[in-house]
Design a protein around this motif. Structure first.
Motif, PDB file in Angstrom:
ATOM      1  N   ASN A   1       9.920   4.376  33.904  1.00 13.22           N
ATOM      2  CA  ASN A   1      11.287   4.323  34.561  1.00 13.22           C
ATOM      3  C   ASN A   1      11.599   5.569  35.427  1.00 13.22           C
ATOM      4  O   ASN A   1      12.190   5.122  36.579  1.00 13.22           O
ATOM      5  N   PHE A   2      11.063   6.649  35.210  1.00  7.13           N
ATOM      6  CA  PHE A   2      11.457   7.747  35.975  1.00  7.13           C
ATOM      7  C   PHE A   2      10.708   7.656  37.394  1.00  7.13           C
ATOM      8  O   PHE A   2      11.442   8.113  38.402  1.00  7.13           O
TER       9      PHE A   2
ATOM     10  N   GLN B   1      18.386  11.173  33.785  1.00  3.56           N
ATOM     11  CA  GLN B   1      18.046  11.298  35.089  1.00  3.56           C
ATOM     12  C   GLN B   1      19.362  11.822  36.015  1.00  3.56           C
ATOM     13  O   GLN B   1      19.293  11.831  37.054  1.00  3.56           O
TER      14      GLN B   1
ATOM     15  N   PRO C   1      10.464  -3.425  38.416  1.00  3.89           N
ATOM     16  CA  PRO C   1      10.386  -3.954  37.012  1.00  3.89           C
ATOM     17  C   PRO C   1       9.102  -5.074  36.902  1.00  3.89           C
ATOM     18  O   PRO C   1       8.742  -5.098  36.034  1.00  3.89           O
TER      19      PRO C   1
ATOM     20  N   ASN D   1      17.121   7.158  29.283  1.00  6.09           N
ATOM     21  CA  ASN D   1      16.295   7.590  30.462  1.00  6.09           C
ATOM     22  C   ASN D   1      17.291   7.769  31.620  1.00  6.09           C
ATOM     23  O   ASN D   1      17.178   8.706  32.369  1.00  6.09           O
TER      24      ASN D   1
ATOM     25  N   HIS E   1      10.534   5.041  38.984  1.00  3.34           N
ATOM     26  CA  HIS E   1      11.241   4.086  39.690  1.00  3.34           C
ATOM     27  C   HIS E   1      10.329   2.877  40.157  1.00  3.34           C
ATOM     28  O   HIS E   1      10.346   2.444  41.093  1.00  3.34           O
TER      29      HIS E   1
ATOM     30  N   ILE F   1       5.388  -4.147  33.343  1.00  2.55           N
ATOM     31  CA  ILE F   1       4.536  -4.387  32.114  1.00  2.55           C
ATOM     32  C   ILE F   1       3.098  -4.266  32.390  1.00  2.55           C
ATOM     33  O   ILE F   1       2.421  -3.717  31.754  1.00  2.55           O
TER      34      ILE F   1
ATOM     35  N   ASN G   1       6.836   4.505  28.489  1.00  2.47           N
ATOM     36  CA  ASN G   1       7.842   3.531  29.209  1.00  2.47           C
ATOM     37  C   ASN G   1       8.822   4.450  30.066  1.00  2.47           C
ATOM     38  O   ASN G   1       9.084   4.125  31.137  1.00  2.47           O
ATOM     39  N   SER G   2       9.276   5.441  29.346  1.00  2.00           N
ATOM     40  CA  SER G   2      10.346   6.320  30.126  1.00  2.00           C
ATOM     41  C   SER G   2       9.764   6.640  31.370  1.00  2.00           C
ATOM     42  O   SER G   2      10.259   6.784  32.239  1.00  2.00           O
TER      43      SER G   2
END
Lengths: 315, 337
Positions: free
Chosen positions: A281-282, B88, A287, B84, A284, A291, A277-278
């Protein structure tokens, strides 16, 4: 050399797959974000993985006896709500409420064994009971985590971040209990080959009740540790834990057939899920795609597993 | 000795940073942590955010702005997301949160890492964060204030409420009733729940109309119900009262038609989804070293007779009137005006 042995030995490959996926995700994160490779960084990255790991272990106990717990997320949420209200304001009553939850889990195990109820249906029903109680206790998000709980989760451990220590302790304790003790063999056997265990004179009822109660205990630890991290409760705080926990067990090498589980693998699987998940996120990733990307990671690992399984069957 | 040296160095560095810091957010990064994107209001909110922040980056006001939305309206996922964002190295996090309390732990960690946290719409209670909240009570009071100014003589008033049992409905209604107590020439002759939906409002108003006096002169609303009320009055062959609107496109359209036909006058008020951009500028101001109170209030987006045409032009069919805020707007809000 080691790689070669592993490829030629599917069993070994299978057992190191969870650790391999975790190392892969962790390595990718470190490349993308070198600052994460620090005490502070790992602490932040892995903090919320601890309750997920505990919930995954809880789910693993149920899967071991060939059942499935679809109420895990709601149950963890209820425990967090009890912790944020009763346990904080009136500790004896809080402990009593938590004990009642455990008793309910034991009864669930007995009902599944004695009445032959499908656990999926029973636990799905119970999930509404759990969240109903949680909303009654805490209709709007709030409450306070007991101070001792808050301090425990913020425990400053030297050198190694607390979440890693916690994950290692959980994995070792459950690995020893379930995989190395003689009692553990019977419990696993009750899921893998219940007829044989029953013929050998062991009580299947006792095994089911024990496993469901253990699931209740670890689900409770998940709820309390989550509450210690957030500082306040919310009835819907852990809704996703049901699927996370099942995916974690499977990712960690467990199977739905009963008896075939790996506690250390389950903990690693939970950490992998949380880190994946992280990582998304990193990167980018929009969204809308996140999923889907999560699902793709799961499918990828499962495909690898299937591949190894095919290798195992080949003479 | 060493410690005092360190302290003085830190102090000097802070002074240096604070001194010529005006508009020096060039190298800073701001993130939006959003918990939900599943309705038109949220979509408009994200669109406004993207538009304004892209321009701010292009203008060199900040270095980088990113948007993060959780897949489901989920507390633990958003908490992990905030952690997170801390890792960052963002300088500020603007957040529309899934829970007012359960994110406190993560928010506190962000504050401890010297990150500015600005919450809006879905605000957080952690004291170290900034909050841009909606004053619904004021919104209700403003409606009556407007009517009292336009028609000091007062008259019979119908109140359309929202969804029963929801906090927003209670607040707006309380504001209306407090203001009516101040201007007793306005008399609330009836009250129905329109559930913020035109069809429901129309049905409910049609139901109560026969029991109302013939001269209902005003209708106070909560948004999303003005058009339905107008239809009900028309169907009941009653003279059209002065209806306060709620910035929905269909309401503005109806108002425009009435204005062209018979110089109908009213006003419209609601919260603009562009409030996300207000939060952005507030975060930028704080990073800039300006002093901002921890608790701010969202200004309402109010459309008056003169601005109707312009607002209608920029509002999508089926949408809500929106506005993007500027740095000056944020300065005004932070100044308490």
């Amino acid at each position: 050399m080691i790689g070669l042995t592993a490829v030629s030995n599917p069993k070994l490959l299978r057992s190191i797959l969870p650790a391999l996926s975790l190392a892969l995700v962790l390595g990718a994160i470190f490349i993308k974000l070198p600052t994460a490779m620090s005490y502070f960084g790992l602490n932040l990255l892995l903090q919320y993985a601890v309750p997920i790991a505990l919930a995954t272990v809880a789910q693993m106990f149920v899967i071991t006896v060939n059942d499935l717990d679809l109420s895990m997320g709601a149950y963890v949420g209820l425990v967090a709500c009890i912790g944020a209200t009763l346990l904080h304001d009136n500790p004896p009553l809080g402990v009593l409420a938590l004990a009642a939850c455990l008793a309910a889990y034991a009864v669930m195990g007995a009902a599944v064994q004695l009445r032959g109820l499908p656990s999926i249906v029973l636990t799905l029903g119970m999930s509404f009971v759990w969240s109903g109680f949680a909303v009654l206790l805490l209709s709007t998000p709030g409450g306070h985590a007991p101070d001792w709980l808050h301090n425990l989760m913020a425990l400053p451990v030297p050198v190694v971040p607390f979440p890693i220590v916690a994950a290692a302790v959980i994995a070792c304790v459950v690995e020893l209990g379930l995989m190395r003790s003689s009692f553990g063999v019977i419990l696993r056997g009750a899921g893998g080959n219940s007829k044989a265990v029953a013929r050998a004179g062991w009580s299947l009822l006792a095994a089911k009740v024990a496993m469901f109660t253990l699931a209740g205990v670890f689900g409770m630890l998940a709820g309390l540790s989550l509450l210690g991290l957030t500082g306040a409760g919310d009835a819907h705080i852990a809704d996703r834990y049901t699927l996370y926990s099942i995916a974690g067990v499977i990712l960690g090498g467990g199977e739905f057939v009963g008896g075939r589980v790996s506690p250390a693998g389950a903990v690693l699987g939970a950490l992998t899920l949380a880190l994946a998940n992280s990582f998304l996120n990193f990167l980018h990733i929009s969204p809308d795609w996140q999923i889907g990307a999560q699902g793709a990671i799961l499918i990828l690992v499962l495909a690898l597993r299937a591949l190894i399984g095919a290798m195992e069957r080949r003479p | 000795m060493f410690r005092s040296l360190l302290l003085s160095t830190v102090a000097a560095a802070t002074l240096l940073a604070a001194g010529p810091a005006l508009a020096d957010t060039k190298g800073m990064k701001i993130a939006l942590s959003n918990n939900y994107a599943g309705n038109s209001w949220r979509q408009a909110m994200l669109k406004s955010w993207e538009k304004v922040t892209k321009k701010a980056v292009a203008d060199g006001i900040v270095a980088q702005v990113d948007t993060f939305t959780t897949a489901k309206n989920d507390v633990t996922e958003q908490a992990a997301q905030i952690q997170n964002l801390i890792l960052q190295g963002y300088n500020a996090i603007v957040i529309n949160s899934a829970s007012p309390d359960a994110l406190n732990g993560a928010i506190k960690q962000a504050c401890d890492a010297k990150i500015i946290v600005v919450s809006f719409d879905g605000i957080v209670k952690e004291p170290c964060a900034y909050r841009i909240a909606v004053n619904f009570k004021q919104m209700g009071a403003d409606e009556v204030e407007y009517l009292a100014k336009a028609h000091p003589e007062g008259g019979n008033t119908l109140e359309i409420r929202g969804l029963a049992g929801v906090f927003v409905d209670d607040e707006i209604s309380a504001g209306i009733h407090e203001a009516v107590a101040k201007y007793p020439q306005f008399k609330i002759v009836g009250s129905v729940h329109g559930n913020w939906a035109q069809e429901v409002a129309q049905k409910e108003v049609a139901g109560i109309l026969p029991s109302l006096p013939a001269d209902v002169k005003f209708v106070v609303t909560q948004g999303g119900d003005g058009y339905g009320a107008a239809q009900a009055f028309k169907a009941g062959n009653r003279p059209t009262p002065q209806i306060i609107m709620g910035n929905r496109q269909d309401e503005l359209q109806w108002w425009k038609e009435q204005k062209d036909a018979n110089k109908y006058e009213t006003m419209s008020v609601s919260i603009a989804p562009g409030v996300s951009t207000l939060a952005f500028w507030v975060a930028q101001m704080i990073l800039d070293g300006k002093k901002v109170p921890q608790d701010l209030t969202v200004p309402f987006l109010r459309i008056d007779q003169a601005g109707l045409e312009d607002s209608l032009k920029t509002t999508e069919k089926g949408g809500v009137a929106n506005t993007e805020y500027t740095a000056e707007d944020a300065a005004k809000v932070a100044g308490g005006k």
